[in-house]
Design an enzyme around this catalytic site. Structure first.
Site, PDB file in Angstrom:
ATOM      1  N   THR A 127      45.558  14.774  21.759  1.00  0.00           N
ATOM      2  CA  THR A 127      44.687  13.750  21.170  1.00  0.00           C
ATOM      3  C   THR A 127      44.095  14.155  19.827  1.00  0.00           C
ATOM      4  O   THR A 127      43.818  15.344  19.584  1.00  0.00           O
ATOM      5  CB  THR A 127      43.522  13.442  22.134  1.00  0.00           C
ATOM      6  OG1 THR A 127      42.508  12.714  21.425  1.00  0.00           O
ATOM      7  CG2 THR A 127      42.873  14.698  22.693  1.00  0.00           C
ATOM      8  N   GLU A 129      41.144  13.737  19.180  1.00  0.00           N
ATOM      9  CA  GLU A 129      39.818  14.306  19.469  1.00  0.00           C
ATOM     10  C   GLU A 129      39.812  15.817  19.256  1.00  0.00           C
ATOM     11  O   GLU A 129      38.762  16.407  19.063  1.00  0.00           O
ATOM     12  CB  GLU A 129      39.413  14.000  20.913  1.00  0.00           C
ATOM     13  CG  GLU A 129      38.602  12.740  21.094  1.00  0.00           C
ATOM     14  CD  GLU A 129      37.163  12.856  20.597  1.00  0.00           C
ATOM     15  OE1 GLU A 129      36.764  11.956  19.831  1.00  0.00           O
ATOM     16  OE2 GLU A 129      36.461  13.818  20.937  1.00  0.00           O
ATOM     17  N   TYR A 151      35.591  16.848  26.482  1.00  0.00           N
ATOM     18  CA  TYR A 151      36.927  16.254  26.577  1.00  0.00           C
ATOM     19  C   TYR A 151      37.861  16.882  25.538  1.00  0.00           C
ATOM     20  O   TYR A 151      38.992  17.293  25.860  1.00  0.00           O
ATOM     21  CB  TYR A 151      36.828  14.735  26.374  1.00  0.00           C
ATOM     22  CG  TYR A 151      38.153  14.050  26.137  1.00  0.00           C
ATOM     23  CD1 TYR A 151      38.999  13.731  27.200  1.00  0.00           C
ATOM     24  CD2 TYR A 151      38.569  13.711  24.841  1.00  0.00           C
ATOM     25  CE1 TYR A 151      40.219  13.099  26.978  1.00  0.00           C
ATOM     26  CE2 TYR A 151      39.777  13.087  24.616  1.00  0.00           C
ATOM     27  CZ  TYR A 151      40.607  12.783  25.681  1.00  0.00           C
ATOM     28  OH  TYR A 151      41.812  12.173  25.454  1.00  0.00           O
ATOM     29  N   LYS A 155      41.212  19.094  26.277  1.00  0.00           N
ATOM     30  CA  LYS A 155      42.527  18.698  25.747  1.00  0.00           C
ATOM     31  C   LYS A 155      43.138  19.800  24.882  1.00  0.00           C
ATOM     32  O   LYS A 155      44.360  19.968  24.854  1.00  0.00           O
ATOM     33  CB  LYS A 155      42.396  17.405  24.930  1.00  0.00           C
ATOM     34  CG  LYS A 155      42.339  16.136  25.775  1.00  0.00           C
ATOM     35  CD  LYS A 155      43.712  15.796  26.352  1.00  0.00           C
ATOM     36  CE  LYS A 155      43.706  14.465  27.081  1.00  0.00           C
ATOM     37  NZ  LYS A 155      44.987  14.157  27.739  1.00  0.00           N
TER      38      LYS A 155
HETATM   39  P1  NAP Z   1      43.236   5.940  30.948  1.00  0.00           P
HETATM   40  O1  NAP Z   1      43.476   4.473  30.843  1.00  0.00           O
HETATM   41  O2  NAP Z   1      41.846   6.448  31.121  1.00  0.00           O
HETATM   42  O3  NAP Z   1      44.134   6.473  32.173  1.00  0.00           O
HETATM   43  C1  NAP Z   1      43.903   7.719  32.763  1.00  0.00           C
HETATM   44  C2  NAP Z   1      44.808   7.864  33.977  1.00  0.00           C
HETATM   45  O4  NAP Z   1      44.576   9.142  34.576  1.00  0.00           O
HETATM   46  C3  NAP Z   1      44.567   6.825  35.093  1.00  0.00           C
HETATM   47  O5  NAP Z   1      45.802   6.449  35.647  1.00  0.00           O
HETATM   48  C4  NAP Z   1      43.761   7.619  36.113  1.00  0.00           C
HETATM   49  O6  NAP Z   1      43.908   7.145  37.437  1.00  0.00           O
HETATM   50  C5  NAP Z   1      44.458   8.971  35.990  1.00  0.00           C
HETATM   51  N1  NAP Z   1      43.672  10.049  36.580  1.00  0.00           N
HETATM   52  C6  NAP Z   1      42.387  10.393  36.325  1.00  0.00           C
HETATM   53  N2  NAP Z   1      42.013  11.446  37.082  1.00  0.00           N
HETATM   54  C7  NAP Z   1      43.107  11.770  37.832  1.00  0.00           C
HETATM   55  C8  NAP Z   1      43.350  12.776  38.800  1.00  0.00           C
HETATM   56  N3  NAP Z   1      42.403  13.662  39.148  1.00  0.00           N
HETATM   57  N4  NAP Z   1      44.577  12.823  39.379  1.00  0.00           N
HETATM   58  C9  NAP Z   1      45.535  11.931  39.046  1.00  0.00           C
HETATM   59  N5  NAP Z   1      45.361  10.953  38.142  1.00  0.00           N
HETATM   60  C10 NAP Z   1      44.155  10.881  37.534  1.00  0.00           C
HETATM   61  O7  NAP Z   1      43.840   6.695  29.685  1.00  0.00           O
HETATM   62  P2  NAP Z   1      44.896   6.169  28.582  1.00  0.00           P
HETATM   63  O8  NAP Z   1      44.164   5.504  27.493  1.00  0.00           O
HETATM   64  O9  NAP Z   1      46.015   5.496  29.274  1.00  0.00           O
HETATM   65  O10 NAP Z   1      45.401   7.556  27.980  1.00  0.00           O
HETATM   66  C11 NAP Z   1      46.496   8.256  28.555  1.00  0.00           C
HETATM   67  C12 NAP Z   1      46.408   9.725  28.183  1.00  0.00           C
HETATM   68  O11 NAP Z   1      46.460   9.868  26.773  1.00  0.00           O
HETATM   69  C13 NAP Z   1      45.120  10.407  28.621  1.00  0.00           C
HETATM   70  O12 NAP Z   1      45.440  11.745  28.920  1.00  0.00           O
HETATM   71  C14 NAP Z   1      44.251  10.357  27.380  1.00  0.00           C
HETATM   72  O13 NAP Z   1      43.299  11.391  27.406  1.00  0.00           O
HETATM   73  C15 NAP Z   1      45.302  10.544  26.309  1.00  0.00           C
HETATM   74  N6  NAP Z   1      44.999   9.949  25.005  1.00  0.00           N
HETATM   75  C16 NAP Z   1      44.624   8.655  24.939  1.00  0.00           C
HETATM   76  C17 NAP Z   1      44.392   8.086  23.695  1.00  0.00           C
HETATM   77  C18 NAP Z   1      43.979   6.652  23.557  1.00  0.00           C
HETATM   78  O14 NAP Z   1      43.483   6.278  22.508  1.00  0.00           O
HETATM   79  N7  NAP Z   1      44.209   5.821  24.573  1.00  0.00           N
HETATM   80  C19 NAP Z   1      44.554   8.861  22.540  1.00  0.00           C
HETATM   81  C20 NAP Z   1      44.976  10.179  22.664  1.00  0.00           C
HETATM   82  C21 NAP Z   1      45.216  10.715  23.901  1.00  0.00           C
HETATM   83  P3  NAP Z   1      42.919   6.011  38.041  1.00  0.00           P
HETATM   84  O15 NAP Z   1      43.439   4.706  37.530  1.00  0.00           O
HETATM   85  O16 NAP Z   1      43.099   6.161  39.497  1.00  0.00           O
HETATM   86  O17 NAP Z   1      41.553   6.326  37.547  1.00  0.00           O
HETATM   87  N1  GDD Z   2      32.723   3.713  23.899  1.00  0.00           N
HETATM   88  C1  GDD Z   2      31.819   3.357  22.977  1.00  0.00           C
HETATM   89  N2  GDD Z   2      30.811   2.502  23.330  1.00  0.00           N
HETATM   90  N3  GDD Z   2      31.947   3.850  21.731  1.00  0.00           N
HETATM   91  C2  GDD Z   2      31.039   3.448  20.808  1.00  0.00           C
HETATM   92  C3  GDD Z   2      29.999   2.567  21.108  1.00  0.00           C
HETATM   93  C4  GDD Z   2      29.872   2.068  22.429  1.00  0.00           C
HETATM   94  O1  GDD Z   2      28.979   1.302  22.771  1.00  0.00           O
HETATM   95  N4  GDD Z   2      29.286   2.357  19.965  1.00  0.00           N
HETATM   96  C5  GDD Z   2      29.860   3.078  19.008  1.00  0.00           C
HETATM   97  N5  GDD Z   2      30.925   3.752  19.499  1.00  0.00           N
HETATM   98  C6  GDD Z   2      31.772   4.695  18.761  1.00  0.00           C
HETATM   99  C7  GDD Z   2      31.868   6.074  19.431  1.00  0.00           C
HETATM  100  O2  GDD Z   2      30.681   6.826  19.185  1.00  0.00           O
HETATM  101  C8  GDD Z   2      33.102   6.610  18.742  1.00  0.00           C
HETATM  102  O3  GDD Z   2      32.764   7.146  17.486  1.00  0.00           O
HETATM  103  C9  GDD Z   2      33.954   5.362  18.518  1.00  0.00           C
HETATM  104  O4  GDD Z   2      33.106   4.232  18.741  1.00  0.00           O
HETATM  105  C10 GDD Z   2      35.178   5.254  19.442  1.00  0.00           C
HETATM  106  O5  GDD Z   2      34.737   5.447  20.786  1.00  0.00           O
HETATM  107  P1  GDD Z   2      35.744   5.200  22.023  1.00  0.00           P
HETATM  108  O6  GDD Z   2      36.359   3.865  21.924  1.00  0.00           O
HETATM  109  O7  GDD Z   2      34.974   5.534  23.259  1.00  0.00           O
HETATM  110  O8  GDD Z   2      36.934   6.226  21.766  1.00  0.00           O
HETATM  111  P2  GDD Z   2      36.944   7.769  21.346  1.00  0.00           P
HETATM  112  O9  GDD Z   2      37.408   7.840  19.916  1.00  0.00           O
HETATM  113  O10 GDD Z   2      35.693   8.455  21.690  1.00  0.00           O
HETATM  114  O11 GDD Z   2      38.074   8.357  22.312  1.00  0.00           O
HETATM  115  C11 GDD Z   2      39.315   7.660  22.505  1.00  0.00           C
HETATM  116  O12 GDD Z   2      40.248   8.087  21.558  1.00  0.00           O
HETATM  117  C12 GDD Z   2      40.655   9.468  21.685  1.00  0.00           C
HETATM  118  C13 GDD Z   2      41.663   9.731  20.562  1.00  0.00           C
HETATM  119  O13 GDD Z   2      40.992   9.997  19.374  1.00  0.00           O
HETATM  120  C14 GDD Z   2      39.758   7.921  23.941  1.00  0.00           C
HETATM  121  O14 GDD Z   2      40.857   7.087  24.243  1.00  0.00           O
HETATM  122  C15 GDD Z   2      40.203   9.363  24.138  1.00  0.00           C
HETATM  123  O15 GDD Z   2      40.746   9.522  25.443  1.00  0.00           O
HETATM  124  C16 GDD Z   2      41.241   9.676  23.064  1.00  0.00           C
HETATM  125  O16 GDD Z   2      41.701  10.994  23.207  1.00  0.00           O
END
Ligand code: NAP
Ligand code: GDD
Length: 324
Positions: A127, A129, A151, A155
């Site tokens: 990520t 992050e 987090y 990661k």
């Molecule tokens: P998400 O919607 O939060 O999905 C997380 C998944 O992990 C869910 O299926 C959850 O299952 C499963 N999980 C959580 N704890 C577990 C455990 N102990 N054992 C088995 N499964 C478990 O995340 P996403 O947005 O699809 O992201 C997918 C991956 O990419 C994550 O690793 C995230 O950190 C990474 N990532 C995401 C982003 C982004 O912007 N979306 C960016 C960079 C990296 P349940 O449904 O049962 O909770």
């Molecule tokens: N969630 C949330 N809620 N974020 C807020 C809010 C609020 O009410 N107000 C402002 N923000 C700002 C957060 O402080 C952050 O700077 C930004 O919005 C994005 O927050 P999120 O959407 O929660 O995502 P993230 O950037 O912290 O993390 C996501 O992206 C990562 C990749 O850069 C997640 O998907 C991570 O799992 C992923 O790795």
């Protein structure tokens, strides 16, 4: 061509569902590690009409045996490790659990691959992050890491374990350093979906305001449906490697709100209320990725701009809220 078996951890999450759809459409037999919960976690797989085409394997990533059994049962030749406690905000409240699932969980999967089938190809969901307090204005594969949350730290451990297993045991293990990606299947706690859900509620007269934290934060947002293609492409390469996956454009939370409210003819300034409860103990102020390597080596490029993404999400939430 005989079909390949793939295993997805986190199959019930946003990316897991899109990836399952992509792999099924490519002819894979798709297996998913599925942690038992008391509530329904299968709605995303239903939404993409793929639930009946995947096989779920009961298990938890915190459990080494689960990871090994999932590898044995699936006979997977491609493994996508997407499971995580993925919400940054929660990682300060549950730092040890986040370390166990998001960090050590990756080691459980790497061990399972090494033990059961070291020829299998492995994808780690790294990520942006990990860049945290950014050390370069535009982040690439060579930018030093500086995680700013439990987090991000978890990661980073998983990322380096992936590199380490590649170098120590010659595993075909790749990391995708993905920047934020969103969709109508995004969890409601993440800021884009929180905004698009609120826009729908306000438009339909079910809410009046939207409480947010730091709206000056900037993110490089893309569409999850585009990003899962990059994951698959990484495992089709002869050589494993690490890739930044991003759009190359960054936008403030404030401007993302402006787009969402404007789509339904509203002004965000009339509805957004700043609430310090949503500030984080340490913030990642800005993320901006350089996807040049992914474009050059994988032939991958983001196809969906932020306006298209956010309006797609608002429309999906309008339909969902109207049905409630
Ligand atoms: P998400 O919607 O939060 O999905 C997380 C998944 O992990 C869910 O299926 C959850 O299952 C499963 N999980 C959580 N704890 C577990 C455990 N102990 N054992 C088995 N499964 C478990 O995340 P996403 O947005 O699809 O992201 C997918 C991956 O990419 C994550 O690793 C995230 O950190 C990474 N990532 C995401 C982003 C982004 O912007 N979306 C960016 C960079 C990296 P349940 O449904 O049962 O909770
Ligand atoms: N969630 C949330 N809620 N974020 C807020 C809010 C609020 O009410 N107000 C402002 N923000 C700002 C957060 O402080 C952050 O700077 C930004 O919005 C994005 O927050 P999120 O959407 O929660 O995502 P993230 O950037 O912290 O993390 C996501 O992206 C990562 C990749 O850069 C997640 O998907 C991570 O799992 C992923 O790795």
């Amino acid at each position: 061509m005989a079909s390949k078996n793939a295993l997805i951890t986190g199959i019930t999450g946003q990316d897991g569902a899109y990836l399952a759809r992509l792999l099924v459409d490519k002819g894979y037999q798709v297996f998913g590690l599925h942690a038992r919960r008391s509530t329904d976690t299968l709605w995303r797989l239903r939404y993409l009409d793929v639930l009946d085409q995947v096989q779920l394997i009961d298990g938890d990533l915190c459990d080494q045996g689960s990871a090994i059994r999932a590898m044995q049962k699936s006979q997977a030749v491609e493994v996508y490790n997407l499971a995580a406690q993925s919400f940054v905000g929660t990682s300060w409240e549950q730092p040890a659990l986040t370390g166990q699932v998001t960090g050590l969980g990756a080691t459980h999967m790497l061990e399972a691959v090494r033990i059961v089938n070291p020829q299998a190809r492995f994808y780690q969901a790294s990520t942006s992050e990990m860049f945290g307090l950014i050390q370069e204005t535009v982040q690439s594969e060579t930018t030093p890491f500086y995680p700013r949350s439990p987090y991000g730290a978890a990661k980073l451990y998983a990322h380096w374990m992936t590199v380490n297993y590649r170098e120590s045991f010659n595993l075909h293990a790749s990391s995708g350093i993905l920047f934020n990606h969103e969709s109508p299947l995004r969890g409601i706690e993440f800021v884009t979906r929180k905004v698009t859900d609120a826009v729908a509620r306000i438009k339909l007269g079910k809410a009046k305001e939207l409480r947010l934290g730091n709206i000056d934060a900037k993110r490089d947002w893309g569409f999850a449906g585009d990003y899962v293609e990059a994951m698959w492409l990484m495992l089709q390469q002869d050589t494993p490697d690490d890739y930044v996956v991003a759009t190359g454009t960054t936008t403030t939370v404030r401007d993302m709100c402006r787009i969402a409210f404007a789509h339904v003819g509203l002004n965000h300034e009339d509805h957004v209320v700043i609430d310090p409860r949503f500030y984080r103990p340490a913030e990642v102020d800005v993320l901006l990725g350089n996807p040049g390597k992914a474009e050059a080596k994988l032939g991958w490029k983001a196809k969906t701009d932020l306006e298209t993404l956010i309006t797609m999400m608002v429309d999906a939430d309008l339909a969902r809220v109207a049905k409630e």
